[in-house]
Design a protein around this motif. Structure first.
Motif, PDB file in Angstrom:
ATOM      1  N   ASP A  98      22.045  91.594  29.531  1.00  0.00           N
ATOM      2  CA  ASP A  98      22.253  92.651  28.554  1.00  0.00           C
ATOM      3  C   ASP A  98      23.714  93.093  28.487  1.00  0.00           C
ATOM      4  N   LEU A  99      24.321  93.349  29.639  1.00  0.00           N
ATOM      5  CA  LEU A  99      25.694  93.852  29.660  1.00  0.00           C
ATOM      6  C   LEU A  99      26.483  93.132  30.744  1.00  0.00           C
ATOM      7  N   ALA A 100      27.496  92.393  30.333  1.00  0.00           N
ATOM      8  CA  ALA A 100      28.335  91.648  31.268  1.00  0.00           C
ATOM      9  C   ALA A 100      29.706  92.285  31.361  1.00  0.00           C
ATOM     10  N   LEU A 101      30.268  92.212  32.538  1.00  0.00           N
ATOM     11  CA  LEU A 101      31.616  92.689  32.790  1.00  0.00           C
ATOM     12  C   LEU A 101      32.450  91.482  33.186  1.00  0.00           C
ATOM     13  N   VAL A 102      33.541  91.229  32.453  1.00  0.00           N
ATOM     14  CA  VAL A 102      34.434  90.107  32.734  1.00  0.00           C
ATOM     15  C   VAL A 102      35.761  90.661  33.226  1.00  0.00           C
ATOM     16  N   LEU A 103      36.136  90.284  34.452  1.00  0.00           N
ATOM     17  CA  LEU A 103      37.367  90.782  35.058  1.00  0.00           C
ATOM     18  C   LEU A 103      38.363  89.640  35.192  1.00  0.00           C
ATOM     19  N   SER A 104      39.518  89.803  34.588  1.00  0.00           N
ATOM     20  CA  SER A 104      40.513  88.727  34.537  1.00  0.00           C
ATOM     21  C   SER A 104      41.254  88.593  35.853  1.00  0.00           C
ATOM     22  N   GLY A 105      42.037  87.509  35.929  1.00  0.00           N
ATOM     23  CA  GLY A 105      43.001  87.385  37.006  1.00  0.00           C
ATOM     24  C   GLY A 105      44.235  88.213  36.681  1.00  0.00           C
ATOM     25  N   GLY A 106      45.234  88.115  37.542  1.00  0.00           N
ATOM     26  CA  GLY A 106      46.451  88.869  37.283  1.00  0.00           C
ATOM     27  C   GLY A 106      47.233  89.242  38.516  1.00  0.00           C
ATOM     28  N   GLY A 107      46.917  88.628  39.671  1.00  0.00           N
ATOM     29  CA  GLY A 107      47.630  88.975  40.881  1.00  0.00           C
ATOM     30  C   GLY A 107      47.427  90.442  41.224  1.00  0.00           C
ATOM     31  N   ALA A 108      48.493  91.113  41.616  1.00  0.00           N
ATOM     32  CA  ALA A 108      48.392  92.520  41.990  1.00  0.00           C
ATOM     33  C   ALA A 108      47.893  93.387  40.841  1.00  0.00           C
ATOM     34  N   ARG A 109      48.179  92.969  39.623  1.00  0.00           N
ATOM     35  CA  ARG A 109      47.694  93.742  38.474  1.00  0.00           C
ATOM     36  C   ARG A 109      46.165  93.784  38.421  1.00  0.00           C
ATOM     37  N   GLY A 110      45.533  92.792  39.027  1.00  0.00           N
ATOM     38  CA  GLY A 110      44.080  92.767  39.057  1.00  0.00           C
ATOM     39  C   GLY A 110      43.479  93.923  39.825  1.00  0.00           C
ATOM     40  N   LEU A 111      44.281  94.605  40.638  1.00  0.00           N
ATOM     41  CA  LEU A 111      43.782  95.785  41.346  1.00  0.00           C
ATOM     42  C   LEU A 111      43.447  96.914  40.374  1.00  0.00           C
ATOM     43  N   VAL A 141      31.967  93.557  28.187  1.00  0.00           N
ATOM     44  CA  VAL A 141      33.145  94.404  28.376  1.00  0.00           C
ATOM     45  C   VAL A 141      34.131  93.567  29.189  1.00  0.00           C
ATOM     46  N   ALA A 142      35.277  93.245  28.599  1.00  0.00           N
ATOM     47  CA  ALA A 142      36.279  92.425  29.275  1.00  0.00           C
ATOM     48  C   ALA A 142      37.488  93.287  29.616  1.00  0.00           C
ATOM     49  N   VAL A 143      37.981  93.109  30.826  1.00  0.00           N
ATOM     50  CA  VAL A 143      39.175  93.847  31.267  1.00  0.00           C
ATOM     51  C   VAL A 143      40.291  92.838  31.485  1.00  0.00           C
ATOM     52  N   ASP A 144      41.349  92.959  30.702  1.00  0.00           N
ATOM     53  CA  ASP A 144      42.466  92.013  30.732  1.00  0.00           C
ATOM     54  C   ASP A 144      43.607  92.592  31.552  1.00  0.00           C
ATOM     55  N   GLU A 147      32.577  92.712  22.712  1.00  0.00           N
ATOM     56  CA  GLU A 147      32.224  94.027  22.174  1.00  0.00           C
ATOM     57  C   GLU A 147      33.263  95.084  22.542  1.00  0.00           C
ATOM     58  N   LEU A 148      33.890  94.931  23.715  1.00  0.00           N
ATOM     59  CA  LEU A 148      34.922  95.890  24.119  1.00  0.00           C
ATOM     60  C   LEU A 148      35.931  95.200  25.017  1.00  0.00           C
ATOM     61  N   LEU A 149      37.204  95.300  24.658  1.00  0.00           N
ATOM     62  CA  LEU A 149      38.293  94.747  25.451  1.00  0.00           C
ATOM     63  C   LEU A 149      39.162  95.893  25.953  1.00  0.00           C
ATOM     64  N   ILE A 150      39.342  95.965  27.260  1.00  0.00           N
ATOM     65  CA  ILE A 150      40.152  97.009  27.884  1.00  0.00           C
ATOM     66  C   ILE A 150      41.411  96.369  28.451  1.00  0.00           C
ATOM     67  N   ARG A 151      42.566  96.909  28.066  1.00  0.00           N
ATOM     68  CA  ARG A 151      43.843  96.373  28.540  1.00  0.00           C
ATOM     69  C   ARG A 151      44.665  97.480  29.190  1.00  0.00           C
ATOM     70  N   PRO A 152      44.724  97.526  30.516  1.00  0.00           N
ATOM     71  CA  PRO A 152      45.589  98.510  31.172  1.00  0.00           C
ATOM     72  C   PRO A 152      47.046  98.312  30.778  1.00  0.00           C
ATOM     73  N   VAL A 153      47.790  99.399  30.765  1.00  0.00           N
ATOM     74  CA  VAL A 153      49.229  99.373  30.464  1.00  0.00           C
ATOM     75  C   VAL A 153      49.969  99.522  31.790  1.00  0.00           C
ATOM     76  N   TYR A 154      50.838  98.557  32.112  1.00  0.00           N
ATOM     77  CA  TYR A 154      51.460  98.511  33.433  1.00  0.00           C
ATOM     78  C   TYR A 154      52.924  98.933  33.472  1.00  0.00           C
ATOM     79  N   GLY A 155      53.580  98.994  32.333  1.00  0.00           N
ATOM     80  CA  GLY A 155      55.007  99.279  32.376  1.00  0.00           C
ATOM     81  C   GLY A 155      55.737  98.157  33.101  1.00  0.00           C
TER      82      GLY A 155
END
Length: 305
Positions: free
Chosen positions: A21-34, A190-193, A253-261
Motif C-alpha cells: 500500500d505505502l512504500a518508502l524509498v530512501l536514496s543513497g548519498g553518503g553522509a547526506r543520507g543521514l 514516498v521517495a526521499v532524495d 506520489e510524493l518526492l521529498i528533497r532535503p536542502v543541504y546548503g
C-alpha cells in the motif's frame, strides 16, 4: 539464487500479487543520507502505515533500522556513536582504498545475525551487479551481508560476491531505486532524495574524463598485478559506463528533497545538521504525507488520477 535475492527485472512476478500500500524509498548519498533519519522523525510522529521500505547505500542502512523497528531516537544514538575512522579503514597497497572489514563490523554491530524475515516491515536492499550491469535486489537472508553489498563503492570498498554476482554500491546505477518499489507492486510511494550520490558525480564531464584516465593507468600496470588490476578495470569501466547513462524513473506520489546548503556527502561529522535538514524537509511535506495516506485505492486506479 536464494529466494528473494533477484535481479529487479524478475521481481514483479514474485511480489506484485499482493502488492504494497505505502512504500518508502530512501536514496543513497553518503553522509547526506543521514537526513533520512530526520524525515523518519516526521513519518514516525504521523504513524504512517509504511509496509515496504526500499533502500540503497546509506539509505539502505537507515531503511533497515526503520524496518527493524528502531526508533529515530535510537538511530540518532547509533549515529552519535559512529566512528568514521573505524568504518573507513585504510588498506595500503591495494586498489581498494578502504578495508571492507570496517563497514562490515559496523553493520554487524547494529544488526548482528538478524535476517530479513525478522523485520517488522518488508525491506528491500538494492545493490548493483557488475556481472549483469543491473540492479540486484535482496529481500531475504542475512541483513548485514545485504547492507554491506549495497554500500560497497567500487575502488573504495571491495565488491561482495553473491551467487556469482559481484555486487557494488546500488547507487552506481541509480541512487534512488523507485523502479524497484514500483515493480514490487507499491501503489503509493514516498521517495526521499538525499543524493548527489556517486551516480551523479560520475556523470559530470570532468569526472568522467578523469575516471577514464584512471582506467588507462590501471591497464598499463596489468603485467605487474594482472588479476587484481584486470578485475578493478572491469568493475570500474562497467560501472562507469552504466552510471553515465541518462536516468528514467517512474513518477512517485510524493518526492521529498532535503536542502543541504554546503553540506557534502563526506561530512559525516556534521550529522546533527544532516538530520535537521531531513526533519525540515519532512515537516515541509507533513500535510502532503497526511493527504497521501488518505487517498483511497480507487482514486489511484482512476484513469485521470
Amino acid at each position: 539464487m536464494p529466494p528473494g535475492s533477484l535481479p529487479v527485472d524478475d521481481a514483479p512476478a514474485r511480489a506484485s500479487a499482493s502488492g504494497h500500500d505505502l512504500a518508502l524509498v530512501l536514496s543513497g548519498g553518503g553522509a547526506r543520507g543521514l537526513a533520512h533519519i530526520g524525515v523518519l522523525q516526521v513519518v514516525e510522529a504521523l504513524a504512517l502505515p509504511v509496509d515496504l521500505v526500499v533502500g540503497v547505500s546509506m539509505g539502505g542502512i537507515v531503511a533497515a533500522c526503520y524496518a527493524a523497528g528502531l526508533s529515530t531516537d535510537q538511530m540518532i544514538e547509533l549515529t552519535r556513536a559512529m566512528r568514521v575512522g573505524d568504518i573507513f579503514r585504510p588498506r595500503p597497497g591495494r586498489l581498494q582504498l578502504v578495508d571492507g572489514a570496517g563497514i562490515s563490523a559496523a553493520v554487524w554491530q547494529v544488526f548482528g545475525d538478524r535476517r530479513f524475515s525478522d523485520l517488522d516491515r518488508e525491506l528491500v536492499s538494492v545493490s548493483s551487479s557488475v556481472t549483469s550491469g543491473e540492479h540486484y535486489v535482496i529481500r531475504d537472508g542475512l541483513l548485514a551481508d545485504a547492507l554491506v553489498a549495497s554500500c560497497s563503492i567500487p575502488l573504495i570498498f571491495p565488491p561482495v560476491t553473491v551467487d556469482g554476482h559481484q555486487l557494488v554500491d546500488g547507487g552506481m546505477i541509480d541512487g534512488m531505486p523507485i523502479t524497484v518499489a514500483r515493480n514490487l507492486g507499491a501503489r503509493r510511494i514516498v521517495a526521499v532524495d538525499a543524493s548527489t550520490h556517486t551516480h551523479k558525480v560520475l556523470r559530470m564531464p570532468f569526472v568522467r574524463h578523469a575516471a577514464r584516465g584512471v582506467v588507462t593507468i590501471l591497464g598499463h600496470h596489468e603485467r605487474r598485478r594482472p588479476a587484481e588490476v584486470l578485475d578493478a578495470v572491469r568493475i570500474f569501466t562497467q560501472v562507469l559506463d552504466r552510471a553515465t547513462q541518462p536516468l528514467t524513473r517512474p513518477p512517485v506520489e510524493l518526492l521529498i528533497r532535503p536542502v543541504y546548503g554546503r553540506l557534502s556527502m563526506f561530512d559525516y561529522h556534521r550529522w546533527p545538521e544532516m538530520i535537521s535538514c531531513g526533519r525540515a524537509a519532512g515537516e515541509a511535506a507533513r500535510l502532503a504525507l497526511v493527504a497521501l495516506t488518505a487517498i483511497p485505492d480507487a482514486a489511484l486506479a482512476a484513469p485521470d488520477a
